[in-house]
Enzyme design. Structure first.
Site, mmCIF file in Angstrom:
data_model
loop_
_atom_site.group_PDB
_atom_site.id
_atom_site.type_symbol
_atom_site.label_atom_id
_atom_site.label_comp_id
_atom_site.label_asym_id
_atom_site.label_seq_id
_atom_site.Cartn_x
_atom_site.Cartn_y
_atom_site.Cartn_z
ATOM 1 N N HIS A 1 -53.249 30.464 4.012
ATOM 2 C CA HIS A 1 -53.873 29.278 3.407
ATOM 3 C C HIS A 1 -53.562 29.205 1.913
ATOM 4 O O HIS A 1 -53.459 28.124 1.341
ATOM 5 C CB HIS A 1 -55.394 29.303 3.613
ATOM 6 C CG HIS A 1 -55.804 28.878 4.984
ATOM 7 N ND1 HIS A 1 -55.697 29.702 6.065
ATOM 8 C CD2 HIS A 1 -56.310 27.708 5.442
ATOM 9 C CE1 HIS A 1 -56.130 29.053 7.137
ATOM 10 N NE2 HIS A 1 -56.505 27.842 6.792
ATOM 11 N N ALA B 1 -57.156 21.564 0.938
ATOM 12 C CA ALA B 1 -57.830 20.269 1.062
ATOM 13 C C ALA B 1 -58.423 19.792 -0.271
ATOM 14 O O ALA B 1 -59.527 19.253 -0.334
ATOM 15 C CB ALA B 1 -58.904 20.297 2.151
ATOM 16 N N GLU C 1 -70.288 21.784 6.784
ATOM 17 C CA GLU C 1 -68.981 21.349 6.264
ATOM 18 C C GLU C 1 -68.730 19.935 6.779
ATOM 19 O O GLU C 1 -68.560 19.722 7.977
ATOM 20 C CB GLU C 1 -67.875 22.299 6.704
ATOM 21 C CG GLU C 1 -66.553 21.956 6.011
ATOM 22 C CD GLU C 1 -65.424 22.924 6.338
ATOM 23 O OE1 GLU C 1 -65.499 23.648 7.336
ATOM 24 O OE2 GLU C 1 -64.435 22.937 5.575
ATOM 25 N N ASP D 1 -63.339 31.305 7.098
ATOM 26 C CA ASP D 1 -63.161 29.967 7.684
ATOM 27 C C ASP D 1 -62.596 30.102 9.102
ATOM 28 O O ASP D 1 -61.804 29.268 9.553
ATOM 29 C CB ASP D 1 -62.247 29.095 6.807
ATOM 30 C CG ASP D 1 -62.326 27.609 7.152
ATOM 31 O OD1 ASP D 1 -63.228 27.211 7.919
ATOM 32 O OD2 ASP D 1 -61.468 26.852 6.682
ATOM 33 N N ARG E 1 -50.393 17.463 -16.082
ATOM 34 C CA ARG E 1 -51.055 16.318 -16.722
ATOM 35 C C ARG E 1 -52.396 16.006 -16.086
ATOM 36 O O ARG E 1 -53.139 15.171 -16.575
ATOM 37 C CB ARG E 1 -50.153 15.083 -16.719
ATOM 38 C CG ARG E 1 -48.987 15.266 -17.665
ATOM 39 C CD ARG E 1 -48.234 13.984 -17.930
ATOM 40 N NE ARG E 1 -46.943 14.330 -18.487
ATOM 41 C CZ ARG E 1 -45.824 14.475 -17.761
ATOM 42 N NH1 ARG E 1 -45.836 14.223 -16.473
ATOM 43 N NH2 ARG E 1 -44.708 14.838 -18.347
#
Ligand SMILES: [Zn+2]
Length: 382
Positions: A250, A219, A128, A273, A226
């Site tokens: 989260h 994130a 990551e 995570d 739009r």
């Protein structure tokens, strides 16, 4: 060994019956109970229980005080031995954005790590960062963020013993998608995350090989009418798998429901995570060298950013199981089948079928975990 009289969720059907294990593999699956029980050394009574495949957590940093970045055998062993208590039988050890030196130390450690019979199996690495976007860093330390560098990645793949299965990167920094194409050619999953790209940029990135989204919603850009953003792309693009942190913090439970309804179980991968405080008391911890405050349900940096989670896989599975129209088969798809396929281990893991590893869970009808077997050995019992 025999598990008798259980409801067994095999790859293709649900059987009221028994499951025999030999040499760590699933040997046979029967309707009912076999005639001659004397053939079996150990018999587990599965009455009123379901047998499902062990969970595969493809995004986890730490647990029980240890972190992958500690770069010691003991740290990985601590994590692996803790994970079986939440139903995880395999995992991708996940690194975080750090100095080149610290990442290399972690990768070298993982390259030489030997799996233990008592713990979950480390089946590879999820890198990551550090090739991410600063404005969406979340809990990834800013000072170590870099532009995608193929030579550096290849060097890291080498020192990891070719164990890197997935990388999280911000596709907007991969000019011409050379990095993404090279990794996909080498069989590495390229997961878009910690990215500020808009819908059309990410849509192009997917055409050049991005095949996954890292912790969907967190994130990355959300849905706007739009510019439907990264989240909208995950809804639309059938090629994309999407990780989701199912702690209800989260991503709000109502959003989990919206995601489930639109993406469905075939493309979602439940992850934790989790960071090192999982399994420990609330208090002060660290992630990527930064102080983290951990309360009963979450981990946060000084600036209020969520810093990984303290979620268990079994609780993530339960969070989804409470949503409307989610069956045990759907849970299996999101916790075992999809992550096994994505990590390239579906031949041996990720479902219950004769010849596959006996990585199994016994759970009740509310998904409470009663027992974990790893390669046919009881490694956790409630
Ligand atoms: Zn992470």
């Amino acid at each position: 060994m025999l598990i008798k009289n259980a409801t067994i969720y095999t790859e293709t059907e649900v059987i009221k019956g028994s499951l025999a294990i030999k040499n760590g593999k699933i040997e046979q699956i029967f309707d009912g109970i076999p005639d001659d029980l004397t053939l079996y050394q150990d018999i587990i009574d599965g009455s009123n229980l379901n047998v499902i495949p062990g969970f595969i957590d493809t995004h986890i940093h730490g647990a029980n005080g240890a972190d992958v970045m500690d770069a010691t055998t003991e740290a990985i062993s601590t994590i692996a031995n803790y994970l079986v208590s939440e139903g995880t039988t395999s995992f991708l050890a996940t690194t975080i954005t750090q100095s080149t030196e610290n990442i290399e130390r972690a990768l070298t450690n993982l390259a030489q790590y030997e799996n233990e019979a008592s713990g979950a199996e480390m089946i590879g690495i999820h890198l990551e960062g550090p090739f991410i976007e600063k404005s969406k860093a979340g809990a990834q330390p800013l000072e170590y963020i870099k532009k995608p560098d193929l030579d550096l990645f290849n060097h890291w793949q080498e020192i990891s013993g070719h164990k890197i299965k997935t990388i999280t990167l911000a596709p907007e920094h991969d000019q011409g998608w050379h990095f993404t194409s090279a990794l996909r050619k080498a069989g590495v999953n390229v997961s878009a995350g910690h990215t500020n790209a808009n819908f059309s940029e990410l849509d192009k990135a997917v055409k050049h090989g991005v095949n996954q989204m890292t912790h969907l919603c967190d994130a990355m850009s959300g849905i706007h009418h739009r510019d439907i953003g990264a989240v909208g792309l995950a809804f639309l693009s059938d090629e994309l798998k999407a990780e989701i942190i199912a702690d209800g913090i989260h991503v709000d439970p109502t959003m989990l429901q919206l995601i489930y309804r639109n993406i469905g179980p075939k493309r979602l991968i439940i992850i934790t995570d989790a960071m090192r405080a999982k399994g420990l008391e609330p208090g002060d911890y660290e992630l990527g060298g930064q102080p983290v405050r951990v309360t009963e349900d979450r981990a946060v940096l000084d600036n209020g950013s969520l810093a990984g989670s303290i979620l268990n896989m079994i609780d993530g599975a339960k969070q989804f199981f409470t949503l409307p129209n989610v069956s045990i088969q759907d849970i299996i798809q999101m916790t075992s089948v999809n992550p096994a396929k994505q990590a390239g281990v579906f031949k041996d893991k990720g479902s219950i079928a004769v010849g596959k590893d006996a990585d199994l869970l016994l759970v009740d009808h509310d998904l409470n975990l009663k027992m974990t077997l790893k390669k046919g050995k009881i490694v956790y019992e409630e």
